[in-house]
Design an enzyme around this catalytic site. Structure first.
Site, PDB file in Angstrom:
ATOM      1  N   LYS A  76      45.567  42.392  21.125  1.00  0.00           N
ATOM      2  CA  LYS A  76      45.689  41.459  20.007  1.00  0.00           C
ATOM      3  C   LYS A  76      47.130  40.966  19.907  1.00  0.00           C
ATOM      4  O   LYS A  76      48.072  41.753  20.024  1.00  0.00           O
ATOM      5  CB  LYS A  76      45.256  42.152  18.713  1.00  0.00           C
ATOM      6  CG  LYS A  76      45.243  41.249  17.478  1.00  0.00           C
ATOM      7  CD  LYS A  76      44.750  42.019  16.260  1.00  0.00           C
ATOM      8  CE  LYS A  76      44.740  41.169  15.001  1.00  0.00           C
ATOM      9  NZ  LYS A  76      44.250  41.913  13.818  1.00  0.00           N
ATOM     10  N   SER A 151      40.623  39.852  11.294  1.00  0.00           N
ATOM     11  CA  SER A 151      41.523  38.976  12.012  1.00  0.00           C
ATOM     12  C   SER A 151      41.532  39.209  13.524  1.00  0.00           C
ATOM     13  O   SER A 151      42.106  38.411  14.268  1.00  0.00           O
ATOM     14  CB  SER A 151      42.952  39.174  11.468  1.00  0.00           C
ATOM     15  OG  SER A 151      43.410  40.505  11.672  1.00  0.00           O
ATOM     16  N   SER A 175      39.774  44.457   9.837  1.00  0.00           N
ATOM     17  CA  SER A 175      39.985  43.478  10.903  1.00  0.00           C
ATOM     18  C   SER A 175      39.594  43.937  12.297  1.00  0.00           C
ATOM     19  O   SER A 175      39.609  43.138  13.225  1.00  0.00           O
ATOM     20  CB  SER A 175      41.446  43.021  10.912  1.00  0.00           C
ATOM     21  OG  SER A 175      41.730  42.238   9.781  1.00  0.00           O
TER      22      SER A 175
END
Length: 499
Positions: A76, A151, A175
């Protein structure tokens, strides 16, 4: 075909495939899916292939290899990487390359994993749909008109699309777990402090936690084993021994386990019938596998979302104050600074932040700054901290009665892109079932738990006491041995591996 992480590692160990072949397949799948999915903000083709060649050479030479040698992973874009950009999907950090690796990234590399790229996300991890990214929207591999969640939407979509078997996400209020549920994969949020936050660009420091995402519980256990452990560079890292998670994968049932079912919030408007059905199915599976199923309540659960959306913006307001155009990242042009009515320093700060941050990040900074202001600190932030203590007490009391808690992950399956972008409250309510684990600091895992009427995945969630990831992994693995939801693949995965 890229299978699960555990299967690929077995194939690599046996010599059935080489690391170069595996990485080449991963990169080909990224190229095939990127135009429609947009899971990646950066792809490291050259360095990934070089790393694969090195792994194959070491294997041929008989050298000792790490447990993840040759495995492609995606990171990420909120975790620092010294050899590729770390942008947090924000204009503010566009093109920024950190001088060091985050501890979790370094540990994965040390274990032999090969980082093939960085994944898209909501800007600075603020969002639930990966639509606030400055790098474009990410699509859900099951239906590209739907959100992959957020996210960590890019990290989840990368696995679901077959680009990588394992990705690394972060979870501040859900997330990892919400995107995992939306994309039909498995996602684990470890105990706060189990995994180092060093090199994680902070959103809310008391809530953020990195964790693995993959197709199965076996995959995330492999990832957690490599990344967990004490780190003296992180003041919140817990100095506790990391157990061997392998025995949890050998359990054949959950006999003797007492699992409490959480039903708070399920009677609210907007809860999809598919979510209720998935929870009922999970209850049945665990009961058949020997668990005792009981009801459990967390009395302050109705305060989870409002408490979270005071504490998280307050911490974000503080953390993001460091992005000012002075040291790194986006800086407005000198001509604009000179033309401003204010002094040059103030102009640089205000104009750089106004131009570098997106609207959702600005909204949360403003909310946090307001709640921390002199006249409102006690009424908002301090009060939220007191409620957080009550929430933690609820969890402590519940885990005196049960070994695990079972509940939903999300109020619905994946929703349409642009459906909630103009309604922040509706977007925030996506966190209805997930933020409790972050406020309490307990580990939680999202498991594929079913599908709705149109074929979109639905997840179920298990939560465990602090530092009891082994318990989560055991129960989750038993659930997956007794169900097949985690074995189903989206159309995008099939298309990427049809050759």
């Amino acid at each position: 075909m890229l299978h699960s992480a555990s299967e690929i590692l077995k194939q690599l160990d046996s010599g059935e495939v080489t690391a170069v072949e595996v990485i080449a397949q991963s990169l080909a799948a990224i190229r095939a899916s990127q135009p429609t999915i947009n899971a990646f903000t950066h792809v490291a083709e050259e360095t990934a292939m070089q790393a694969a060649e090195a792994v194959d050479a070491d294997r041929k030479a008989g050298k000792t290899l790490g447990p993840l040698a040759g495995l492609p992973v995606a990171i990420k874009d909120v975790l620092c990487t010294s050899d590729m950009p770390t942008t947090c999907s924000s204009k503010m950090l566009e093109g920024f390359v950190p001088p060091y690796d985050a501890t979790v990234v370094a540990r994965l590399k040390s274990a032999g994993a090969i980082v093939v790229g960085k994944t898209n996300m909501d800007e600075f991890a603020m969002g639930a749909s990966t639509e606030t990214s400055a790098m474009g929207v990410t699509g859900n591999p099951w239906d590209t008109t739907k959100t992959p969640g957020g996210s960590s939407g890019g990290a989840a979509a990368a696995v679901a699309a077959g680009a990588v078997p394992l990705s690394l996400g972060t979870d501040t209020g859900g997330s990892i777990r919400q995107p995992a549920a939306f994309c039909g994969i498995t996602g684990l949020k470890p105990t706060y402090g189990r995994v180092s936050r060093y090199g994680l660009v902070a959103f809310a420091s008391s809530l953020d936690q990195a964790g693995p995402m993959g197709w199965s519980v076996d995959d995330v256990a492999i990832g957690l084993q490599a990344m967990a452990g004490y780190d003296p560079r992180d003041s919140t890292s817990v100095n506790a021994e990391v157990p061997d998670f392998t025995p949890a994968m050998a359990a054949e049932d959950v006999r003797g386990m007492r699992i409490g079912v959480l039903r708070e919030g399920l009677d609210q408007d907007g809860i999809s019938p598919a979510v209720r059905d998935a929870l009922a199915t999970a209850e049945s599976v665990f009961r058949e596998q020997g668990a005792e199923i009981v009801e459990v309540e967390l009395p302050h659960s109705k305060y989870w979302v409002p408490t979270y959306y005071v504490i998280a913006p307050c911490e974000a307001s503080s953390n993001l104050s460091r992005f000012d155009g002075a040291h790194y990242g986006y800086r407005v042009a000198d001509a604009e600074i000179a033309a401003a009515d204010s002094g040059p320093l103030e102009a640089m700060y205000s104009l750089s932040r106004a131009g570098g941050f997106g609207s959702e990040v600005k909204r949360r900074i403003m909310v946090g700054t307001y709640a921390l202001s002199e006249g409102y600190y006690d009424a908002y932030y301090n009060q939220a901290l007191k409620v957080r203590r009550l929430i933690r007490n609820d969890y402590d009391a519940a885990f005196q009665q049960v070994d695990l808690m079972l509940g939903p992950v999300t109020p619905s399956p994946a929703f349409a892109l642009n459906e909630k972008t103009d309604d922040p409250i509706a977007m925030y309510l996506c966190d209805l079932f997930t933020v409790g684990a972050n406020l309490a600091g307990v580990p939680a895992i999202s498991l594929p738990g079913g599908f709705d009427a149109v074929g979109l995945p639905v997840g179920v969630q298990l939560q465990a006491p602090v530092m009891e990831e082994t318990r989560l992994l055991r129960a989750g693995n038993v659930f997956q041995m007794a169900s097949d939801f985690h074995t189903r693949r989206p159309p995008t995965f099939t298309a990427n591996h049809s050759q």
